[in-house]
Design an enzyme around this catalytic site. Structure first.
Site, short mmCIF file in Angstrom:
data_model
loop_
_atom_site.label_atom_id
_atom_site.label_comp_id
_atom_site.label_asym_id
_atom_site.label_seq_id
_atom_site.Cartn_x
_atom_site.Cartn_y
_atom_site.Cartn_z
N LEU A 70 0.76 -1.24 0.01
CA LEU A 70 0.04 0.23 -0.09
C LEU A 70 1.12 1.25 0.16
O LEU A 70 2.14 1.20 0.61
CB LEU A 70 -0.76 0.20 1.16
CG LEU A 70 -1.87 -0.99 1.46
CD1 LEU A 70 -2.72 -1.06 2.77
CD2 LEU A 70 -3.12 -1.08 0.25
N ASP A 71 0.34 2.39 -0.61
CA ASP A 71 1.28 3.56 -0.77
C ASP A 71 1.70 3.82 0.65
O ASP A 71 0.76 3.70 1.68
CB ASP A 71 0.38 4.63 -1.40
CG ASP A 71 0.36 4.35 -2.89
OD1 ASP A 71 0.89 3.52 -3.32
OD2 ASP A 71 -0.66 4.84 -3.36
N ARG A 72 2.44 4.93 0.91
CA ARG A 72 2.85 5.36 2.18
C ARG A 72 1.50 5.98 2.89
O ARG A 72 1.20 5.86 4.02
CB ARG A 72 3.78 6.27 2.22
CG ARG A 72 4.36 7.00 3.54
CD ARG A 72 5.62 7.31 3.63
NE ARG A 72 6.29 8.25 2.85
CZ ARG A 72 6.85 9.30 3.12
NH1 ARG A 72 7.07 9.66 4.22
NH2 ARG A 72 7.36 10.32 2.18
#
Ligand code: URA
Length: 278
Positions: free
Chosen positions: A135-137
């Protein structure tokens, strides 16, 4: 024979010899787990049947018959046998879900020293644990971890089309028809020069949940291209303000709080295995 522990469970003799301390350093030890869970994990029998094996006196830990159902073992140091045959915990794998908070990169060790997954999951207790996908930051929500490389790879393989559902808060008042390009399969024009985005996204299931100065949209995709959901909403002129993954295949977050993890139940692991079957 067994001394009770502070948590009320019974302790079993620990280590390869009962009189000596385990040779594995304390910080590298797996959290002691209930013996019946250990047996189920190792594939010996279901938890219920493992309990029967225990009460029948067929299970030994470090040479001693253990019949007490609250007994715990440390899989890294205790030698467990059933009918005299050694059971290896390594036969079973660890499966965890995390409700990821924003601000953490999805890697076990970030070379840039940003906050990474080590701050959130018990990586020392589960050697070989790694995140299934990323998942993106700034994306929150359901992230799976496993020590089972084969299943992890299967779940991520594009041919499996494991659906993942996200809830996005997006900029602007969304009208339902604006979501149609996502439903039809949208080409991300700004990234079309990149190999991953050279062809349109597969049709997504999209549901408008609320509309106002910002809008909430639920979106299910079976692909896993880099920043895909953000790019999809950017393409229709409604950039994502926040993004949360609420389900992965058959699994949902339930009431798992942000920043918390838990082991998957046996039935969740079975469902996941079915979802990853070719
Ligand atoms: N799509 C995104 O854009 N970001 C994520 O983190 C996951 C899916």
């Amino acid at each position: 024979m067994t001394a009770p522990r502070e948590d009320g469970s019974a302790a079993v003799p620990t280590g390869s010899s009962r009189s000596s301390e385990p040779s594995v350093p304390r910080e590298e030890r797996v959290v002691p787990m209930r013996l019946q869970k250990f047996l189920a994990r190792a594939g010996v029998a279901s938890r219920r049947k493992s309990e029967d094996l225990m009460t029948a006196g067929r299970v030994r830990v470090n040479g001693i018959v253990v019949t007490e159902l609250g007994s715990r073992v440390d899989p890294r140091v205790d030698v467990v046998t059933v009918d005299g045959k050694v059971v290896h915990h390594g036969d079973g794998h660890a499966y965890l879900m995390l409700n990821k908070p924003a601000g953490f990169v999805t890697t076990m060790r970030d070379p840039g020293n940003r906050p990474d997954m080590r701050a959130l999951v018990p990586w020392k207790q589960y050697p070989g644990l790694y995140p299934v996908g990323r998942l993106d930051r700034d994306t929150t929500g359901l992230l799976l971890f496993t020590t089972d490389g084969e299943m992890g790879n299967r779940l991520l393989h594009p041919s499996h089309h494991v659906p993942k559902t996200y809830e996005a808060v997006v900029e602007g008042r969304v009208v339902d028809s604006a979501l149609d390009p996502l439903r039809e399969g949208i080409l991300i024009t700004r990234h079309a020069a990149e190999e991953a985005y050279a062809r349109p996204c597969a049709p997504a299931q999209v549901e408008l949940l609320s509309s106002g100065p910002t809008s909430r949209v639920r979106c299910t995709i079976a692909e896993g291209r880099h920043r895909q959901v953000r790019y999809m909403f950017g393409e229709i002129g409604h950039p994502v303000l926040s993004l949360a993954r609420i389900s992965f295949g058959p699994l949902t977050l339930g009431d798992l709080e942000e920043g918390c993890w838990r082991e998957l139940t046996d039935s969740e692991v079975s469902m996941l295995k079915r979802a990853s079957d070719w």
